[in-house]
Motif scaffolding. Structure first.
Motif, PDB file in Angstrom:
ATOM      1  N   UNK A 179      31.519  17.433  16.617  1.00  0.00           N
ATOM      2  CA  UNK A 179      31.936  16.697  17.819  1.00  0.00           C
ATOM      3  C   UNK A 179      32.406  17.661  18.899  1.00  0.00           C
ATOM      4  N   UNK A 180      33.224  18.632  18.521  1.00  0.00           N
ATOM      5  CA  UNK A 180      33.714  19.626  19.488  1.00  0.00           C
ATOM      6  C   UNK A 180      32.547  20.429  20.054  1.00  0.00           C
ATOM      7  N   UNK A 181      31.592  20.752  19.209  1.00  0.00           N
ATOM      8  CA  UNK A 181      30.425  21.503  19.667  1.00  0.00           C
ATOM      9  C   UNK A 181      29.611  20.693  20.671  1.00  0.00           C
ATOM     10  N   UNK A 182      29.379  19.420  20.379  1.00  0.00           N
ATOM     11  CA  UNK A 182      28.612  18.571  21.310  1.00  0.00           C
ATOM     12  C   UNK A 182      29.299  18.505  22.669  1.00  0.00           C
ATOM     13  N   UNK A 183      30.620  18.388  22.660  1.00  0.00           N
ATOM     14  CA  UNK A 183      31.361  18.361  23.926  1.00  0.00           C
ATOM     15  C   UNK A 183      31.195  19.685  24.681  1.00  0.00           C
ATOM     16  N   UNK A 184      31.293  20.797  23.979  1.00  0.00           N
ATOM     17  CA  UNK A 184      31.126  22.117  24.586  1.00  0.00           C
ATOM     18  C   UNK A 184      29.705  22.278  25.142  1.00  0.00           C
TER      19      UNK A 184
END
Length: 141
Positions: free
Chosen positions: A105-110
């Motif tokens: 999830x954090x990666x997708x946001x980044x």
């Protein structure tokens, strides 16, 4: 869309806040590309688990392999070039939902913020070039 030796516009390093996960991310054609090993690192899963999820994604028709996979020439530790399959953001997101990873999830946001930044910067550069051409500056290509 499987392509041999696609040209990459830029490469950045994605790191988690705690620094435990670092993944080299390749940008091209308004998306990002990761190989199977990088996906395993990103989601803290074995490559076989990621491969199984990708197989199910393609078999179920959720995504077409031809539209989300590209072969990119990659130099291995032995100095030889190999065509390695890379998966775009659509495939990365699909796998991320299946492994239910907070890191994913954090990666997708980044990734979304980086792609937006690259798109806006590219648009601004092109707009400047067009304006300069209209003013008669023929040295701009």
């Amino acid at each position: 869309m499987t392509k041999e030796d696609i040209t990459l516009n830029s490469i950045e390093i994605y790191s988690t806040i705690d620094g435990k996960i670092n993944v080299e991310v390749k940008f091209n054609n308004d998306t990002i590309w990761l190989n199977l090993s990088q996906l395993g690192t990103l989601f803290s899963k074995d490559k076989s688990v990621i491969s199984k999820h990708l197989k199910n994604i393609f078999e179920s028709g959720e995504l077409s392999k031809e539209s989300v996979v590209a072969k990119i020439a990659t130099t291995a530790n032995d100095g030889k070039n190999y065509n390695v399959e890379y998966y775009n953001l659509d495939a990365i997101i699909s796998v991320g939902y299946r492994v239910n990873s907070k890191t994913g999830t954090k990666f997708r946001q980044w990734a979304t913020s980086k792609l937006k930044e690259l798109t806006l910067n590219g648009y601004s550069i092109n707009e400047n070039r067009l304006a300069q051409k209209k003013q008669g500056n023929s040295s701009i290509t």
